[in-house]
Design an enzyme around this catalytic site. Structure first.
Site, mmCIF file in Angstrom:
data_model
loop_
_atom_site.group_PDB
_atom_site.id
_atom_site.type_symbol
_atom_site.label_atom_id
_atom_site.label_comp_id
_atom_site.label_asym_id
_atom_site.label_seq_id
_atom_site.Cartn_x
_atom_site.Cartn_y
_atom_site.Cartn_z
ATOM 1 N N SER A 96 14.961 12.606 -34.592
ATOM 2 C CA SER A 96 14.598 11.963 -35.851
ATOM 3 C C SER A 96 13.732 10.744 -35.536
ATOM 4 O O SER A 96 13.687 10.263 -34.398
ATOM 5 C CB SER A 96 15.852 11.522 -36.605
ATOM 6 N N TYR A 107 31.334 3.761 -33.251
ATOM 7 C CA TYR A 107 30.614 4.844 -33.922
ATOM 8 C C TYR A 107 31.279 6.183 -33.613
ATOM 9 O O TYR A 107 31.520 6.998 -34.514
ATOM 10 C CB TYR A 107 29.161 4.844 -33.464
ATOM 11 N N ASP A 115 18.989 7.087 -50.548
ATOM 12 C CA ASP A 115 18.925 6.088 -49.475
ATOM 13 C C ASP A 115 19.456 4.779 -50.023
ATOM 14 O O ASP A 115 19.697 4.649 -51.236
ATOM 15 C CB ASP A 115 17.509 5.933 -48.923
#
Length: 277
Positions: free
Chosen positions: A217, A182, A47
């Site tokens: 998620s 995106y 991360d």
């Protein structure tokens, strides 16, 4: 986030493999890392910072997430770094290879529709997104994926062994608004994957794409208004995916079951995008 238990089985088809999954301190990436570990791989979770997994309450920090992954007899470490920085990428790849060994599975999951301020761009259309936000989104998705591939694919080619799974998105296959840049960045990842697959083909290194539709998620649930009708579990495909349903497909592409597949795009969207190509 809906929690899903992932148990290590007696079978270990990925035993001896070293996997690096970017963006895996949390979310879809972490579920992918769990699945690969469940199949026997030693896994490096990644991360951007040590405390990033705590943002949506998924783990106290990256070290705790790695420890939990290794707690059932597996091997797992955590590494941090900004995948848009060549120096960070080189450092984290070196750390993984020193601690675990040569990387044989790379999953580029890090990305997201995140602008310059660390939040979703606003405005976020084709003509009104700021240049700073557009650059940040493109860097976080396409450039980050490319830098990771550039750092790891040559070693795979030298060893004539390895597989790379890049993350696209349903948004990269159809016109969308908002999240236009995106979608463009994800479309670029799809085409880059085909080009890299062509270059890696003589070396036996496979490069494929998983393009998910909406999946539950923690970040997805926390950052957008969801449709209650799409939250239901069950046999209907008219719903959001669970993270495990995405991870299953990544695990397939990482395994010998897909050994003759490269340059392919697997859309895991429950049929939202029913179109050719």
């Amino acid at each position: 986030m809906i929690q899903e238990e992932v148990k290590r089985t007696g079978d270990a088809p990925l035993a001896g493999k070293i996997a690096l999954v970017t963006g895996s301190g949390r979310g879809l990436g972490h579920m992918v890392a769990e699945f690969l570990a469940n199949l026997g791989a030693a896994v490096a979770i990644h991360d951007i910072s040590e405390d990033a997994p705590a943002q949506y309450g998924e783990a106290p920090n990256l070290s705790a997430a790695a420890a939990a992954l290794a707690g059932d007899g597996g091997r797992a470490i955590g590494v941090t770094g900004d995948i848009t920085s060549e120096a960070d990428v080189a450092r984290l790849v070196e750390q993984v290879e020193q601690q675990l060994g040569s990387i044989s599975i790379l999953v580029n999951c890090a990305g997201g529709d995140i602008g310059a301020a660390g939040t979703k761009p606003d405005p976020n259309g084709a003509l009104d997104i700021s240049l700073a936000d557009a650059m940040a989104v493109f860097q976080r998705n396409f450039i980050g994926t490319m830098l990771m591939c550039r750092a790891i694919a040559p070693g795979m080619a030298e060893r004539s062994e390895g597989t790379i799974i890049n993350f696209g998105s349903l948004n990269g296959h159809q016109g969308v608004s908002p999240e236009v840049v995106y979608g463009c960045a994800k479309a670029a990842i799809v085409h880059y994957t085909r080009c890299l697959a062509l270059e890696m083909r003589p070396h036996g290194v496979r490069v494929n794409v998983v393009s998910p539709g909406p999946a539950k998620s923690a970040r997805f649930l926390a950052t957008r208004q969801t449709d209650p009708r799409m939250m239901a579990e069950g046999p209907s495909l008219d719903r959001y995916a669970s993270p495990a349903e995405i991870a299953d497909v990544v695990a397939f592409l990482a395994s010998e079951q897909s050994r003759f597949m490269t340059g392919q795009v697997l859309r895991v969207d429950g049929g939202i995008g029913l179109y050719a190509a």
